[in-house]
Motif scaffolding. Structure first.
Motif: not given
Length: 400
Positions: A224-229
Motif C-alpha cells: 500500500r502507499p504510505l498513509h500520512i495522518a
C-alpha cells in the motif's frame, strides 16, 4: 461537592479533562461550564458569568479551572471562592500564541493568565488495544464496523475500552500551594465540538469508509502507499501551510501516498485547506473531523506516519495518540517535542520533513516495521490518576 470544577470553554481537551475528573471524583465534585464557542469572549467575561451562576456551598474545598477563566476576577467577585485552594490548568500560553498579523495581538488574554497565575509547578499497546483491529502477519483484520459514539473522552484503561487514556504533561498545571505533581500531569484527548462544522464531511465520510475497508481487507499491507495522518485543528497555529506545501511537493514528484486530514474546524478555515484538497485529489483518504472516536482511532491505526507542523504546542495529545496507535511521528525540533520524542523523530526544516517523507513514500516498509523508541505509558491516567487524586484531596491552608 468538595471540588468545584469550572470550564468556560467546554470542548476539546478542555472538556475531556473536566469529564475525566468528574468521572473519577464522582459525587465529590460539581462541574460548571460554558459551551465551546466564542473563545475570546469567554476569556473576557466568564468570571462575571460564573460569579452569578456557581452555587454557593460551605462544602467547597478546592477550585479547579482552566486558564480561559480570569481567576483573579472570579476570586474578587466571589470572596467565598477566593478562599478556596485553587488549581489552574494552562492548556496554552497566550503570551506566546502565534498571531497571523503582528497588529492583531490582544494582550488582554495573556494579561488574564498573568493575573490568575500563582506559583507554577514546572514540568500499540498498538492496534489491538485501541479499536479492535488485529495484526495478522503483515496484514490487518478489522473486527466489525466502527461504532457511532458521541465523544472521545479519556478512559481509565485502554485495555478495557477502545480509547487511548492519554494525558497532558505537567507544564500546564499551576497550583496555589507548594505541593506539585512530578512530570507529567494529566489532560485528555479530543472531544466532540458540535459548533465546528465541515461542509465536506458528509461526502468524505463515505469515502473514508469505502477506502479503509479496501485497505484493511484488499491490498497487500506492504504494497500500500504510505498513509500520512495530520490530526490537528484546522487553524493557523498548527501551520497547515507547511504541511500541505510538503505534500504538494510529494505530489508533484508523483510519489505514492495517502493522507487523512483529521481534526476539528472552526468558523474560519485557512485558505490552504481548499487549495490542498483540490491538488491532492485521489491521495486523500479522509478530509475532516470524525465525531466517532472509533472512526478516529481506526484512521490513526491504519496510518503509517503522523505529522506535526505546529508553531505553538505545549504537549500535543493528538501526536501521542497517533504514536500509541502505531504511527511513526515526525515533529518539529522545537517547542515541547524534544522533551517527549527521541531525536530521530524530529526535523528542523520543511526541507528535512520533505526528505523524510520522500524516503518513506519510496519505502513505506521502513516505517511499517519500525518499533517506536520512546515511551507513552507515563502519560496514561493509570500512571497519573493517583497524583491528581492526591492534589485534589489536599486540604486548603488558612493562608490561602
Amino acid at each position: 461537592m468538595s471540588v468545584l470544577l469550572i470550564e468556560p470553554f467546554y470542548g476539546g481537551s478542555h472538556k475531556q479533562l473536566m469529564d475525566l475528573l468528574q468521572e473519577e471524583l464522582q459525587e465529590d465534585c460539581v462541574l460548571c461550564t460554558l459551551p465551546a464557542k466564542k473563545w475570546h469572549w469567554k476569556a473576557r467575561t466568564s468570571a462575571l458569568y460564573f460569579m452569578q451562576t456557581v452555587p454557593t456551598s460551605s462544602n467547597y474545598r478546592i477550585l479547579f479551572a482552566s486558564s480561559v477563566l480570569n481567576l483573579a476576577e472570579l476570586a474578587a467577585l466571589r470572596p467565598d471562592l477566593g478562599k478556596l485552594k485553587k488549581v489552574l490548568y494552562f492548556h496554552e500560553n497566550q503570551l506566546a500564541y502565534p498571531v497571523q498579523k503582528c497588529q492583531e495581538r490582544d494582550f488582554q488574554y495573556g494579561y488574564n493568565q498573568i493575573l490568575s497565575w500563582f506559583m507554577p509547578e514546572h514540568k500499540l499497546a498498538r492496534l489491538e488495544k485501541v479499536i479492535g483491529v488485529k495484526r495478522n502477519g503483515d496484514a490487518y483484520q478489522s473486527e466489525g464496523l466502527p461504532g457511532q459514539q458521541e465523544s472521545r473522552a479519556v478512559m481509565k484503561t485502554i485495555d478495557a475500552h477502545p480509547e487511548s487514556g492519554l494525558c497532558e504533561p505537567q507544564p500546564g498545571l499551576c497550583t496555589t500551594q507548594h505541593e506539585g505533581l512530578p512530570s507529567p500531569a494529566a489532560a485528555p484527548v479530543q472531544a466532540e465540538a458540535p459548533e465546528r462544522t465541515n461542509p465536506c464531511q458528509g461526502e468524505d465520510k463515505q469515502h473514508l469508509t469505502f477506502n479503509l475497508s479496501n485497505i484493511l481487507s484488499g491490498l497487500d499491507y506492504q504494497q500500500r502507499p504510505l498513509h500520512i495522518a495530520w490530526p490537528h485543528r484546522w487553524e493557523h497555529d498548527k501551520d497547515p501551510e507547511t504541511f500541505f506545501k510538503v505534500l504538494m511537493k510529494l505530489k508533484e514528484q508523483d510519489l505514492p501516498f495517502h493522507v487523512s486530514v483529521l481534526g476539528e474546524t472552526f468558523s474560519e478555515i485557512p485558505d490552504i485547506f481548499s487549495e490542498a484538497r483540490e491538488v491532492l485529489g485521489s491521495s486523500v483518504l479522509h478530509w475532516g473531523y470524525l465525531p466517532s472516536k472509533d472512526d478516529y482511532f481506526r484512521a490513526l491505526c491504519t496510518a503509517d506516519v503522523v505529522i506535526s507542523t505546529a508553531k505553538h504546542e505545549f504537549f500535543g495529545v493528538a501526536m501521542i495518540e497517533a504514536v500509541h496507535c502505531g504511527c511513526y511521528p515526525l515533529c518539529p525540533k522545537a517547542l515541547v517535542y524534544p522533551e517527549i520524542f527521541p531525536a530521530e523523530y524530529l526535523y528542523s526544516t520543511p526541507e528535512q520533513l520533505f526528505k523524510r517523507l520522500q524516503n518513506f513514500c519510496k519505502r513505506p516498509d521502513i516505517v511499517r516495521r519500525h518499533l517506536y523508541k520512546g515511551e507513552t505509558a507515563g502519560f496514561s491516567w493509570a500512571a497519573l490518576g493517583s497524583k491528581f487524586r492526591s492534589l485534589l484531596a489536599a486540604e486548603p491552608r488558612e493562608d490561602l
